[in-house]
Design a protein around this motif. Sequence first.
Motif, PDB file in Angstrom:
ATOM      1  N   LEU A 173      -2.607  -3.729  -7.907  1.00 15.25           N
ATOM      2  CA  LEU A 173      -1.738  -3.856  -6.495  1.00 15.25           C
ATOM      3  C   LEU A 173      -2.498  -3.016  -5.335  1.00 15.25           C
ATOM      4  O   LEU A 173      -2.669  -3.463  -4.275  1.00 15.25           O
ATOM      5  CB  LEU A 173      -0.352  -3.379  -6.823  1.00 15.25           C
TER       6      LEU A 173
ATOM      7  N   LEU B 200       6.168  -1.396  -5.726  1.00 18.79           N
ATOM      8  CA  LEU B 200       5.936  -2.666  -4.769  1.00 18.79           C
ATOM      9  C   LEU B 200       6.947  -2.877  -3.947  1.00 18.79           C
ATOM     10  O   LEU B 200       6.689  -3.217  -2.830  1.00 18.79           O
ATOM     11  CB  LEU B 200       5.756  -4.038  -5.751  1.00 18.79           C
TER      12      LEU B 200
ATOM     13  N   TYR C 283       5.972  -0.280 -11.443  1.00 18.72           N
ATOM     14  CA  TYR C 283       5.299  -1.198 -10.787  1.00 18.72           C
ATOM     15  C   TYR C 283       6.237  -1.957  -9.862  1.00 18.72           C
ATOM     16  O   TYR C 283       6.149  -1.933  -8.643  1.00 18.72           O
ATOM     17  CB  TYR C 283       4.777  -2.350 -11.929  1.00 18.72           C
TER      18      TYR C 283
ATOM     19  N   ILE D 132      -0.044 -10.983  -4.860  1.00 19.74           N
ATOM     20  CA  ILE D 132       1.039 -10.029  -5.380  1.00 19.74           C
ATOM     21  C   ILE D 132       2.074 -10.930  -6.258  1.00 19.74           C
ATOM     22  O   ILE D 132       2.440 -10.367  -7.399  1.00 19.74           O
ATOM     23  CB  ILE D 132       1.828  -9.612  -4.137  1.00 19.74           C
TER      24      ILE D 132
END
Length: 281
Positions: free
Chosen positions: A200, A117, A113, A162
């Motif tokens: 996401l 990101l 993750y 986010i």
Amino acid sequence: MSSKVAIVTGSNKGIGYAIVRGLCKRFEGVVYLTSRDVVRGEKAVSDLQKEGLNPKYHQLDISDNKSVEVFRDHIKETYGGIDVLVNNAAIAFKQSATEPASVQAEQTLAVNYFSTLSTCEILFPILRNGARVVNVSSSAGLLRNIPNKELRKKFEDPTLTIPELSNLMREYIEAAKLGTHAADWGNSSYAVSKVGLTALTKVHQRLLKDRDIKVNAVHPGYVDTDMSSHKGPLSIDEGARGPLYLALDAPDSVRGQYLWYDTTIASWYDGTPIEKAETKL
């Protein structure tokens, strides 16, 4: 500077390698195979060259922002931008792993993750308008794998940001450290990481819609790879089918979706087929 560019992270083996192979055969532009380990990456390129294919290679460790920045600068200076980005790099602990849940949670989410990101935040500014982003998720990333109904609602919130999503990921890590994670989050750090990645995907699609960028997630199937301990029935080329479809063939109307490996648009909750995306071609 005018060449189109496709990039696959974590692609020296497995599904990522097969995605590079498929792109080399069909993508009208430059294809980059990337890996943390230079020797393994260059060996993978050499193997594809023996098949008559010609990917380019660049070292890329998504967990190292400096590595991503060096790669970004190279692509920007050489080609000007990115047309296809496949976020494939990921890790998974084996079922037999003896590391405590706290360690598995922290390390798995750090790569699957948080590093994905940060890689997106570094590379997205050089995505060309109309680009395609493919996030390689998993059936583990289905929302039903999160037992707590209120948590599922948070992930599904159409206004989710986010920072809010990242805070959810941190909440899970803290729960794992306290040993209180199972009831609300389940017992799989990999599943939580892929739920986060799929969430996401949907947030990024909202943020990038004005640039005509398509962002989708795909479950590649249960594939015969190191990650599955070679238990999966599908070949790596079969596992690459869904990602390649999103990278090359999906209609522009397919945006912010979760796809099954047979290219069916599926429910993010339980994987139930919604429609056959290919029928829109």
